[in-house]
Scaffold this motif. Structure first.
Motif, PDB file in Angstrom:
ATOM      1  N   TYR A  37       0.701  -1.034  -0.132  1.00  0.00           N
ATOM      2  CA  TYR A  37      -0.026   0.056   0.106  1.00  0.00           C
ATOM      3  C   TYR A  37       0.976   1.214  -0.008  1.00  0.00           C
ATOM      4  CZ  TYR A  37      -3.555   3.356   1.393  1.00  0.00           C
ATOM      5  OH  TYR A  37      -4.576   4.431   1.210  1.00  0.00           O
ATOM      6  N   GLN A  38       0.325   2.217  -0.639  1.00  0.00           N
ATOM      7  CA  GLN A  38       1.119   3.424  -0.838  1.00  0.00           C
ATOM      8  C   GLN A  38       0.065   4.670  -0.840  1.00  0.00           C
ATOM      9  OE1 GLN A  38       1.693   6.138  -3.336  1.00  0.00           O
ATOM     10  NE2 GLN A  38       2.865   7.241  -1.958  1.00  0.00           N
ATOM     11  N   SER A  39       0.352   5.750  -0.082  1.00  0.00           N
ATOM     12  CA  SER A  39      -0.306   6.905  -0.270  1.00  0.00           C
ATOM     13  C   SER A  39       0.633   8.073   0.153  1.00  0.00           C
ATOM     14  CB  SER A  39      -1.469   6.802   0.848  1.00  0.00           C
ATOM     15  OG  SER A  39      -2.104   7.911   0.796  1.00  0.00           O
ATOM     16  N   ASN A  40       0.262   9.314  -0.528  1.00  0.00           N
ATOM     17  CA  ASN A  40       0.642  10.574  -0.105  1.00  0.00           C
ATOM     18  C   ASN A  40       0.007  11.140   1.047  1.00  0.00           C
ATOM     19  OD1 ASN A  40       2.762  10.354  -2.135  1.00  0.00           O
ATOM     20  ND2 ASN A  40       1.162  10.646  -3.768  1.00  0.00           N
ATOM     21  N   ILE A  41      -1.244  10.671   1.530  1.00  0.00           N
ATOM     22  CA  ILE A  41      -1.824  11.128   2.402  1.00  0.00           C
ATOM     23  C   ILE A  41      -1.885  10.635   3.809  1.00  0.00           C
ATOM     24  CG2 ILE A  41      -4.423  11.802   2.850  1.00  0.00           C
ATOM     25  CD1 ILE A  41      -4.732  11.656  -0.004  1.00  0.00           C
ATOM     26  N   GLU A  42      -1.291  11.552   4.709  1.00  0.00           N
ATOM     27  CA  GLU A  42      -1.317  11.059   6.178  1.00  0.00           C
ATOM     28  C   GLU A  42      -2.529  10.029   6.895  1.00  0.00           C
ATOM     29  OE1 GLU A  42       0.571  12.959  10.306  1.00  0.00           O
ATOM     30  OE2 GLU A  42      -0.702  13.953   8.894  1.00  0.00           O
ATOM     31  N   GLY A  43      -3.599  10.692   6.556  1.00  0.00           N
ATOM     32  CA  GLY A  43      -4.749   9.969   7.085  1.00  0.00           C
ATOM     33  C   GLY A  43      -5.120   8.514   6.552  1.00  0.00           C
TER      34      GLY A  43
ATOM     35  N   ASN B  71       7.430   2.572   5.360  1.00  0.00           N
ATOM     36  CA  ASN B  71       8.507   3.859   5.096  1.00  0.00           C
ATOM     37  C   ASN B  71       7.559   4.873   5.097  1.00  0.00           C
ATOM     38  OD1 ASN B  71       9.865   5.813   4.172  1.00  0.00           O
ATOM     39  ND2 ASN B  71      11.261   4.331   2.716  1.00  0.00           N
ATOM     40  N   ALA B  72       7.695   5.557   6.173  1.00  0.00           N
ATOM     41  CA  ALA B  72       6.468   6.780   6.112  1.00  0.00           C
ATOM     42  C   ALA B  72       7.025   8.135   5.392  1.00  0.00           C
ATOM     43  CB  ALA B  72       6.122   7.249   7.612  1.00  0.00           C
ATOM     44  N   GLY B  73       8.119   7.914   4.671  1.00  0.00           N
ATOM     45  CA  GLY B  73       8.886   9.038   4.109  1.00  0.00           C
ATOM     46  C   GLY B  73       8.859  10.064   5.143  1.00  0.00           C
ATOM     47  N   ALA B  74       8.772  11.329   4.809  1.00  0.00           N
ATOM     48  CA  ALA B  74       8.552  12.397   5.481  1.00  0.00           C
ATOM     49  C   ALA B  74       7.975  12.568   6.860  1.00  0.00           C
ATOM     50  CB  ALA B  74       8.549  13.784   4.837  1.00  0.00           C
ATOM     51  N   TYR B  75       6.907  11.956   6.818  1.00  0.00           N
ATOM     52  CA  TYR B  75       5.861  11.943   7.724  1.00  0.00           C
ATOM     53  C   TYR B  75       6.711  11.146   9.052  1.00  0.00           C
ATOM     54  CZ  TYR B  75       1.681  12.979   5.215  1.00  0.00           C
ATOM     55  OH  TYR B  75       0.939  13.536   4.409  1.00  0.00           O
TER      56      TYR B  75
ATOM     57  N   ALA C 299       0.491  11.679  14.693  1.00  0.00           N
ATOM     58  CA  ALA C 299      -0.840  10.813  14.450  1.00  0.00           C
ATOM     59  C   ALA C 299      -0.293   9.481  14.041  1.00  0.00           C
ATOM     60  CB  ALA C 299      -1.573  11.392  13.434  1.00  0.00           C
ATOM     61  N   ILE C 300       0.732   9.257  13.182  1.00  0.00           N
ATOM     62  CA  ILE C 300       1.058   7.770  12.644  1.00  0.00           C
ATOM     63  C   ILE C 300       1.565   7.309  13.854  1.00  0.00           C
ATOM     64  CG2 ILE C 300       2.455   6.659  11.032  1.00  0.00           C
ATOM     65  CD1 ILE C 300       1.939   8.865   8.723  1.00  0.00           C
ATOM     66  N   ALA C 301       2.460   7.805  14.617  1.00  0.00           N
ATOM     67  CA  ALA C 301       3.060   7.013  15.730  1.00  0.00           C
ATOM     68  C   ALA C 301       2.166   6.628  16.692  1.00  0.00           C
ATOM     69  CB  ALA C 301       3.991   8.037  16.554  1.00  0.00           C
ATOM     70  N   ASP C 302       1.045   7.515  16.837  1.00  0.00           N
ATOM     71  CA  ASP C 302      -0.093   7.068  17.719  1.00  0.00           C
ATOM     72  C   ASP C 302      -0.823   6.043  17.149  1.00  0.00           C
ATOM     73  OD1 ASP C 302       0.307   8.816  19.606  1.00  0.00           O
ATOM     74  OD2 ASP C 302      -1.284  10.246  19.133  1.00  0.00           O
TER      75      ASP C 302
ATOM     76  N   LEU D 122      -2.550   6.522   5.420  1.00  0.00           N
ATOM     77  CA  LEU D 122      -1.528   5.594   6.187  1.00  0.00           C
ATOM     78  C   LEU D 122      -2.215   5.215   7.333  1.00  0.00           C
ATOM     79  CD1 LEU D 122       1.321   7.717   5.161  1.00  0.00           C
ATOM     80  CD2 LEU D 122       0.544   5.757   3.963  1.00  0.00           C
ATOM     81  N   ILE D 123      -2.818   5.991   8.267  1.00  0.00           N
ATOM     82  CA  ILE D 123      -3.412   5.775   9.381  1.00  0.00           C
ATOM     83  C   ILE D 123      -4.576   4.793   9.327  1.00  0.00           C
ATOM     84  CG2 ILE D 123      -4.899   6.724  11.543  1.00  0.00           C
ATOM     85  CD1 ILE D 123      -2.976   9.398  11.094  1.00  0.00           C
ATOM     86  N   ASN D 124      -5.484   5.113   8.261  1.00  0.00           N
ATOM     87  CA  ASN D 124      -6.440   4.229   8.089  1.00  0.00           C
ATOM     88  C   ASN D 124      -6.032   2.907   7.897  1.00  0.00           C
ATOM     89  OD1 ASN D 124      -8.563   6.182   8.497  1.00  0.00           O
ATOM     90  ND2 ASN D 124      -8.735   6.768   6.434  1.00  0.00           N
ATOM     91  N   LYS D 125      -5.024   2.621   6.944  1.00  0.00           N
ATOM     92  CA  LYS D 125      -4.372   1.254   6.398  1.00  0.00           C
ATOM     93  C   LYS D 125      -3.879   0.779   7.632  1.00  0.00           C
ATOM     94  CE  LYS D 125      -4.225  -0.684   3.072  1.00  0.00           C
ATOM     95  NZ  LYS D 125      -5.071  -1.960   2.847  1.00  0.00           N
ATOM     96  N   LEU D 126      -3.287   1.233   8.635  1.00  0.00           N
ATOM     97  CA  LEU D 126      -2.602   0.848   9.872  1.00  0.00           C
ATOM     98  C   LEU D 126      -3.785   0.339  10.666  1.00  0.00           C
ATOM     99  CD1 LEU D 126       0.190   3.265  10.783  1.00  0.00           C
ATOM    100  CD2 LEU D 126       0.385   0.967  10.211  1.00  0.00           C
ATOM    101  N   HIS D 127      -4.763   1.038  10.700  1.00  0.00           N
ATOM    102  CA  HIS D 127      -5.992   0.505  11.715  1.00  0.00           C
ATOM    103  C   HIS D 127      -6.936  -0.582  10.955  1.00  0.00           C
ATOM    104  CE1 HIS D 127      -6.934   4.776  13.474  1.00  0.00           C
ATOM    105  NE2 HIS D 127      -5.848   4.273  13.924  1.00  0.00           N
ATOM    106  N   GLU D 128      -6.676  -0.675   9.823  1.00  0.00           N
ATOM    107  CA  GLU D 128      -7.400  -1.719   8.844  1.00  0.00           C
ATOM    108  C   GLU D 128      -6.611  -3.088   9.001  1.00  0.00           C
ATOM    109  OE1 GLU D 128      -7.519  -3.201   4.407  1.00  0.00           O
ATOM    110  OE2 GLU D 128      -8.051  -0.757   4.587  1.00  0.00           O
ATOM    111  N   ILE D 129      -5.197  -3.204   9.199  1.00  0.00           N
ATOM    112  CA  ILE D 129      -4.578  -4.323   9.124  1.00  0.00           C
ATOM    113  C   ILE D 129      -3.873  -4.652  10.371  1.00  0.00           C
ATOM    114  CG2 ILE D 129      -4.204  -4.376   6.704  1.00  0.00           C
ATOM    115  CD1 ILE D 129      -1.292  -3.445   8.519  1.00  0.00           C
ATOM    116  N   GLY D 130      -4.082  -3.439  11.494  1.00  0.00           N
ATOM    117  CA  GLY D 130      -3.244  -3.559  12.655  1.00  0.00           C
ATOM    118  C   GLY D 130      -3.477  -4.661  13.563  1.00  0.00           C
ATOM    119  N   PHE D 131      -4.653  -5.636  13.436  1.00  0.00           N
ATOM    120  CA  PHE D 131      -5.000  -6.688  14.314  1.00  0.00           C
ATOM    121  C   PHE D 131      -4.970  -7.850  13.658  1.00  0.00           C
ATOM    122  CE2 PHE D 131      -6.609  -2.530  15.776  1.00  0.00           C
ATOM    123  CZ  PHE D 131      -5.958  -2.651  17.079  1.00  0.00           C
ATOM    124  N   SER D 132      -4.853  -7.962  12.285  1.00  0.00           N
ATOM    125  CA  SER D 132      -4.964  -9.326  11.665  1.00  0.00           C
ATOM    126  C   SER D 132      -3.558  -9.675  10.909  1.00  0.00           C
ATOM    127  CB  SER D 132      -6.068  -9.092  10.694  1.00  0.00           C
ATOM    128  OG  SER D 132      -5.838  -8.400   9.773  1.00  0.00           O
ATOM    129  N   PHE D 133      -2.603  -8.853  10.636  1.00  0.00           N
ATOM    130  CA  PHE D 133      -1.300  -9.311   9.945  1.00  0.00           C
ATOM    131  C   PHE D 133      -0.389  -9.583  10.838  1.00  0.00           C
ATOM    132  CE2 PHE D 133      -3.781  -7.602   6.276  1.00  0.00           C
ATOM    133  CZ  PHE D 133      -2.964  -7.809   5.195  1.00  0.00           C
TER     134      PHE D 133
END
Length: 139
Positions: free
Chosen positions: A46-52, A71-75, A81-84, A54-65
């Motif tokens: 998954y790749q996105s230029n949008i911070e939110g 690589n969050a790039g400059a974020y 928010a991504i750290a949280d 990236l957060i949504n993807k972490l929430h989506e897969i964060g309990f099943s993978f």
């Protein structure tokens, strides 16, 4: 084993941007090499230029993978928010960087994410992703 690779902003331009730092290969080419090298690992990308997003993807897969290689790039250097989001999920995250961020601009020397991650890998080119993936295979 299911591993999610997440790339942040501007990493969709790998192979065409700042080749002296990021190399000549697109991530799609490298991803196919990873999948061939580890046929028993289900590798999602998954790749996105949008911070939110990236957060949504972490929430989506964060309990099943089984793991996330991110690589969050400059974020990396700016996003509480991504750290949280990383801290909130169960799936362990390995922070990766293509370049050695400590040989670059001063602002890149601090990661907002590292304290929430299992580990950090930087400076091995695209192989930083392979090393991150392998860390899940040996732990």
């Amino acid at each position: 084993m299911k591993i999610q690779i997440i790339n942040g902003p501007n990493l969709n331009l790998l192979g065409v941007r700042e080749k002296s730092i990021y190399g000549n290969s697109s991530f799609d080419v490298y991803l196919e090499e990873l999948r061939k090298r580890y046929p028993d690992v289900e590798i999602e990308y998954y790749q996105s230029n949008i911070e939110g997003e990236l957060i949504n993807k972490l929430h989506e897969i964060g309990f099943s993978f089984d793991g996330v290689v991110m690589n969050a790039g400059a974020y990396t250097h700016t996003s509480v928010a991504i750290a949280d989001a990383i801290a909130a999920i169960n799936t362990p995250v390995i922070e990766v960087h293509i370049s050695n961020v400590y040989k670059r601009e001063e602002f890149r020397h601090h990661s907002m994410l590292a304290a929430s991650c299992r580990g950090v890998i930087a400076g091995f080119g695209l192989d930083s992703y392979r090393l991150g993936l392998e860390s899940f295979l040996i732990s």
